[in-house]
Motif scaffolding. Structure first.
Motif, PDB file in Angstrom:
ATOM      1  N   VAL A  60      33.142 -13.892   6.326  1.00  0.00           N
ATOM      2  CA  VAL A  60      32.593 -14.431   7.572  1.00  0.00           C
ATOM      3  C   VAL A  60      31.090 -14.616   7.385  1.00  0.00           C
ATOM      4  CG1 VAL A  60      34.356 -13.409   9.071  1.00  0.00           C
ATOM      5  CG2 VAL A  60      32.244 -12.146   8.616  1.00  0.00           C
ATOM      6  N   PHE A  61      30.475 -15.319   8.335  1.00  0.00           N
ATOM      7  CA  PHE A  61      29.035 -15.512   8.338  1.00  0.00           C
ATOM      8  C   PHE A  61      28.498 -14.887   9.615  1.00  0.00           C
ATOM      9  CE2 PHE A  61      25.286 -18.300   9.317  1.00  0.00           C
ATOM     10  CZ  PHE A  61      24.524 -17.944   8.227  1.00  0.00           C
ATOM     11  N   VAL A  62      27.530 -13.979   9.477  1.00  0.00           N
ATOM     12  CA  VAL A  62      26.960 -13.288  10.631  1.00  0.00           C
ATOM     13  C   VAL A  62      25.538 -13.793  10.847  1.00  0.00           C
ATOM     14  CG1 VAL A  62      26.357 -11.053  11.632  1.00  0.00           C
ATOM     15  CG2 VAL A  62      28.334 -11.233  10.108  1.00  0.00           C
ATOM     16  N   MET A  63      25.319 -14.314  12.061  1.00  0.00           N
ATOM     17  CA  MET A  63      23.998 -14.837  12.406  1.00  0.00           C
ATOM     18  C   MET A  63      23.629 -14.339  13.793  1.00  0.00           C
ATOM     19  SD  MET A  63      22.757 -18.807  12.716  1.00  0.00           S
ATOM     20  CE  MET A  63      24.119 -19.199  13.784  1.00  0.00           C
ATOM     21  N   GLU A  64      22.506 -13.649  13.877  1.00  0.00           N
ATOM     22  CA  GLU A  64      21.994 -13.123  15.142  1.00  0.00           C
ATOM     23  C   GLU A  64      23.063 -12.328  15.898  1.00  0.00           C
ATOM     24  OE1 GLU A  64      20.400 -16.541  17.157  1.00  0.00           O
ATOM     25  OE2 GLU A  64      18.830 -16.818  15.658  1.00  0.00           O
ATOM     26  N   GLY A  65      23.817 -11.506  15.160  1.00  0.00           N
ATOM     27  CA  GLY A  65      24.827 -10.641  15.761  1.00  0.00           C
ATOM     28  C   GLY A  65      26.156 -11.305  16.058  1.00  0.00           C
TER      29      GLY A  65
END
Length: 123
Positions: free
Chosen positions: A75-80
């Protein structure tokens, strides 16, 4: 009749521009993770992979790869927020597991089709 065809032609032309604009790749900065850990690997490392807490030098990387090997997905996690990755077979995913990267791709809902992954230090 001619006006109807002319109107349909203009609508299809405008629709094509709108569609191509929405399908354009974007670039974000965030972390490659897995869907078992999401934005934090600490709990999983402590619970299932205590050997990763010391000595490995890259516990997030190792944890992500261990979780994916156990059946999780990248997955990609960006700003929570956690985004699914559509193309799980991309070679750059395991290479960048646990790292903060610049990810380029097409976002549809909560899923990104990745076209490029670069180190976050790359300009």
């Amino acid at each position: 009749m001619k006006n109807i065809f002319k109107s349909l032609w203009w609508l299809s032309l405008i629709g094509g521009f709108v569609f191509s604009a929405s399908a354009a790749d974007q670039t974000w900065r965030g972390q490659i993770s897995d869907n078992m850990c999401g934005s934090s690997h600490e709990k999983m490392i402590a619970m299932k992979y205590p050997e990763l807490q010391t000595g490995s030098g890259a516990p997030k990387h190792d944890c992500t790869l261990a979780c994916v090997k156990a059946g999780a997905q990248f997955v990609f996690v960006m700003e929570g927020k956690v985004y699914k990755i559509a193309n799980q077979n991309l070679a750059a995913l395991p290479e960048n597991a646990g790292n903060t990267v610049k990810l380029t791709g097409n976002l549809q809902g909560d899923t990104i089709t990745v076209s490029k992954i670069a180190s976050s230090e790359t300009k």
